[in-house]
Design an enzyme around this catalytic site. Structure first.
Site: not given
Length: 240
Positions: A166-168
């Protein structure tokens, strides 16, 4: 796959190897400080505490809300059952990723504290030995061709297995002491059928993080040709 027990309002999840050791104290950074076992801390939106206990070096992280909602609700989440908590979902996902042989830290334990309609959470994961984030490296030197390719191949490996992050960003991609690449922080991540739309959205987010950090840091050894090289290596490993 992992153990679950309830102590008063607390639900504790634990890796089978550590179930006999884990207690509520493990989720209290002040407890580890009193024991003289805190070996470091990483400040960000929230502090992650590193502690050393016997042969385990681990990271303790509390769940905090982000954005405008976070300014009001801070660390409170609506409780709709244990399996729907972000804590349970991240812990269960990481156990699956370990089983798939992917480079993620081993999940050690997690705690869900339920009070009426709300819950708060904490998670403990094994620390990556000698970890340096991609951002840490770029503040001191450019990434080598081999390192760019390692990052690309690791991300593609996750995507080929259907792992959505979700937050690369470049704070969540780490090199260990041997140069192996790991990905951390799977809050709100999930396993889904591989598809180009979400895979490319992940890569777009990663590209934004390079540009964002370049604007924030006076010295950052990054240029557009590095991204082209990384993305080309990623596409060559991707199965879709």
């Amino acid at each position: 796959m992992f153990n679950q027990q309830t102590i008063n309002e607390h639900i504790i999840l634990s890796h089978p190897e550590y179930s006999a050791q884990v207690s509520l104290n493990w989720f209290d950074n002040e407890y580890w400080q009193q024991q003289g076992k805190i070996v470091g801390a990483k400040k960000g939106r929230a502090t992650a505490w590193f502690f050393c206990h016997h042969d385990l070096t681990a990271v303790l992280r509390h769940y905090w809300r982000g954005g405008l909602v976070g300014k009001v609700l801070s660390d409170q989440y609506l409780y709709r059952g244990v399996e729907k908590t972000r804590v349970y979902q991240e812990f269960a996902l990481m156990m699956q990723l370990i089983k798939l042989g992917l480079n993620v830290p081993m999940p050690i334990a997690a705690k869900i504290c339920v009070q009426g309609l709300i819950y708060r959470g904490d998670i403990i994961t094994q620390a990556i030995t000698g970890a340096q984030s991609v951002l840490d490296v770029l503040k001191t030197r450019p990434l080598t061709k081999q390192e760019l390719e390692q990052i690309a191949h690791t991300i593609a490996d996750f995507h080929n297995h259907g792992v959505y992050h979700a937050d690369l960003n470049i704070n969540n991609i780490l090199f260990d002491e041997t140069g192996e690449v790991y990905i951390i922080d799977f809050d709100r991540g999930e396993l889904k059928p591989p598809a180009s739309h979400w895979q490319q959205a992940n890569m777009t987010r990663l590209a934004r993080s390079f540009h964002k950090e370049q604007g924030r840091n006076q010295v950052m050894h990054w240029q557009p040709s590095d991204w082209q090289q990384l993305h080309t290596a990623y596409q060559s490993t991707l199965k879709i």
